[in-house]
Scaffold this active site. Sequence first.
Site, mmCIF file in Angstrom:
data_model
loop_
_atom_site.group_PDB
_atom_site.id
_atom_site.type_symbol
_atom_site.label_atom_id
_atom_site.label_comp_id
_atom_site.label_asym_id
_atom_site.label_seq_id
_atom_site.Cartn_x
_atom_site.Cartn_y
_atom_site.Cartn_z
ATOM 1 N N GLU A 63 0.828 -1.211 0.000
ATOM 2 C CA GLU A 63 0.000 0.000 0.000
ATOM 3 C C GLU A 63 0.863 1.261 0.000
ATOM 4 O OE1 GLU A 63 -2.251 -3.178 2.397
ATOM 5 O OE2 GLU A 63 -0.172 -2.528 2.166
ATOM 6 N N CYS A 91 -2.555 -2.712 7.318
ATOM 7 C CA CYS A 91 -2.007 -2.621 8.668
ATOM 8 C C CYS A 91 -2.207 -1.189 9.185
ATOM 9 C CB CYS A 91 -0.519 -2.982 8.651
ATOM 10 S SG CYS A 91 0.524 -1.690 7.936
ATOM 11 N N CYS A 94 -0.313 1.476 7.020
ATOM 12 C CA CYS A 94 -0.889 1.701 5.691
ATOM 13 C C CYS A 94 -2.255 2.365 5.774
ATOM 14 C CB CYS A 94 -0.945 0.390 4.922
ATOM 15 S SG CYS A 94 0.705 -0.258 4.551
#
Length: 165
Positions: A63, A91, A94
């Site tokens: 990402e 996560c 990101c």
Amino acid sequence: MTDHLTKKEHEGFIRRTIELSRRASLEYCTGGFFGAVIVKDGKIVSEGMNRVVASHDPTWHAEMEAIRSASITLQSFKLTNCVLYTSAEPCPMCLAASYWAGIEQIFYAASVEDAFEYGNFDDRPIYEQLALPKEQRSLKLTQLLRDEAIVVWKQYQAKPDKIHY
């Protein structure tokens, strides 16, 4: 926005992220099974794959790579009207980067729980730490020289030609 896209088009973008995740994890072995694309006006403007292992960089997530590349391609630090498609639920890093970039929507395939079950990627401790008051976190934050730092902030605040973001 993605309101005008069909389910088949959304699935096509997700399939591309899954293919990128396959390349990253199984073919190139650059990192975990993560791939991402940024879409604007129904077209892919950037792609990313996990390169944590290959680059020795814990921030080189799919990402993050897609966001960086889209920003360069679109010549903007705000990815207005862009959508992130990713092979797995982002996560915390990101997800935060998506907010900073102004991403308007995220589509993902595998869940945080799937990443843990099948890849031993466990973001749960980070989410738990972020939910704690900063004084209770395991990563200690210590403030130093605030007054000196504020001098620069005040100069920045007064700068008439600063770029707002």
